[in-house]
Design a protein around this motif. Structure first.
Motif, PDB file in Angstrom:
ATOM      1  N   PHE A 282       8.306  31.528  10.918  1.00 39.69           N
ATOM      2  CA  PHE A 282       7.038  32.134  10.530  1.00 39.69           C
ATOM      3  C   PHE A 282       5.924  31.096  10.338  1.00 39.69           C
ATOM      4  O   PHE A 282       4.738  31.412  10.453  1.00 39.69           O
ATOM      5  CB  PHE A 282       7.198  32.931   9.230  1.00 39.69           C
TER       6      PHE A 282
ATOM      7  N   GLU B   8       3.336  30.713  13.189  1.00 41.23           N
ATOM      8  CA  GLU B   8       2.709  31.906  13.769  1.00 41.23           C
ATOM      9  C   GLU B   8       1.366  32.172  13.082  1.00 41.23           C
ATOM     10  O   GLU B   8       1.329  32.569  11.915  1.00 41.23           O
ATOM     11  CB  GLU B   8       3.633  33.117  13.625  1.00 41.23           C
TER      12      GLU B   8
ATOM     13  N   LEU C 225       8.501  38.687  14.751  1.00 38.99           N
ATOM     14  CA  LEU C 225       7.902  37.500  15.349  1.00 38.99           C
ATOM     15  C   LEU C 225       7.670  37.711  16.846  1.00 38.99           C
ATOM     16  O   LEU C 225       6.604  37.369  17.383  1.00 38.99           O
ATOM     17  CB  LEU C 225       8.809  36.292  15.111  1.00 38.99           C
TER      18      LEU C 225
END
Length: 312
Positions: A269, A272, A242
């Motif tokens: 996640f 993103e 990440l």
């Protein structure tokens, strides 16, 4: 129950073609999302001679709860959810349906790579919002780029073949692979970190390669690398990935497996945009479902037949 020996399936179903091979046995299902405790309880209740592993883990407690257990057969290729040390200590064989889902998983890896390289998801979202980005967008052309394939079993080699067909240079790392085709250039991991524009993971998860992609190895990669993982989530340090995405060191990542499954909600996640996610379905096709079920049943039966013949 009929009193026949039992096959325990750690899932809710098995392909009819696989069930047709098990007519001499009673088949017991653990359900869609069994816990380890559920599997232990079913082992205690039914004392299976074989377990076909679809979901959850099978550890020492389940093995001890099933004194008749002779074989644990994976409905797929990855056996990291089975305690192989405990099985070996108890004389229980562990077998896997190696290659049964190779086409499906390799195709999923290719799909994730193309989605990342061609920015399919953000362009689709922009188009649906009424935008036309032809004048400003530039995709990645894969021809002439280098892909590093880590793990060269049936899935990794099939993916490498497709990458070669796209005109990519293929670097491969696998200390156990033999007789590789000419288009795979065998190399060490350091060469992959240094030279690869794309890294695709196809290796099993072991104690030695857990978090293989981490802050150090990601920093050693080419800036703007694309990462694809259709193997096991534990191969990647998710926090490090990440951070690398946010810094631009990793341009995009396509992931089909995760450290914890199902993925908890919320998850870092989720926010993103340069992550393309799928819920560990690389091997989930109608064809692979049949292939894996039949292979898992045949592999287990082969072990049982061998043991019966050995006693004759």
């Amino acid at each position: 129950m009929s009193g026949r020996p039992v096959f325990l399936v750690t899932g809710a179903d098995l392909a009819p073609q696989a069930l047709a091979l098990l007519t001499d046995y009673d088949v017991v299902y653990a359900g869609k999302a069994p816990s380890e405790d559920d599997i232990v309880a079913l082992c205690r209740r039914h004392d299976p001679v074989a377990i076909i592993v679809r979901y959850s883990k099978v550890g020492a407690a389940a093995m001890d709860a099933a004194p008749s257990l002779k074989v644990i057969s994976k409905h797929g290729s990855g056996t990291d959810t089975i305690d192989k040390v405990a099985a070996g200590a108890r004389g229980i064989q562990v077998v896997a349906a190696v290659g049964a889902n190779a086409a499906a998983v390799a195709e999923q890896a290719l799909a994730l790579l193309l989605v990342c390289a061609k920015a399919v998801v953000p362009l689709n979202e922009r188009m649906h919002a009424g935008h036309w980005d032809k004048a400003t967008h530039k995709s990645v052309e894969l021809e002439g780029r280098t892909v590093g394939v880590i793990g060269l079993g049936a899935i990794g080699q099939r993916f490498a073949k497709v990458a070669d067909a796209l005109g990519m240079r293929v670097l491969g790392f696998d200390p156990f692979a033999q007789n590789l085709p000419a288009y795979i250039q065998r190399c060490e991991l350091e060469a992959i970190w240094r030279d690869a524009d794309v890294i695709s993971l196809h290796c099993p998860l072991t104690a030695d390669n857990a978090e293989l992609l981490n802050a150090r190895t990601l920093a050693a990669c080419k800036p703007g690398v694309i990462v694809v993982n259709t193997a096991r989530g534990g191969l990647i340090d998710e926090a490090a990935l990440l951070a690398a995405l946010r810094s631009g060191q990793v341009a995009c990542a396509g992931l089909d497996s995760f450290a914890v499954e199902p993925m908890p909600v919320p998850h870092p996640f989720h926010s993103e945009p340069r992550l393309v996610l799928s819920p560990h379905i690389g091997g989930v096709t109608a064809d692979a479902y049949v292939k894996m079920g039949v292979a898992a049943a045949r592999n287990a039966l082969a072990v049982l037949d061998t043991q019966v013949q050995g006693k004759a």
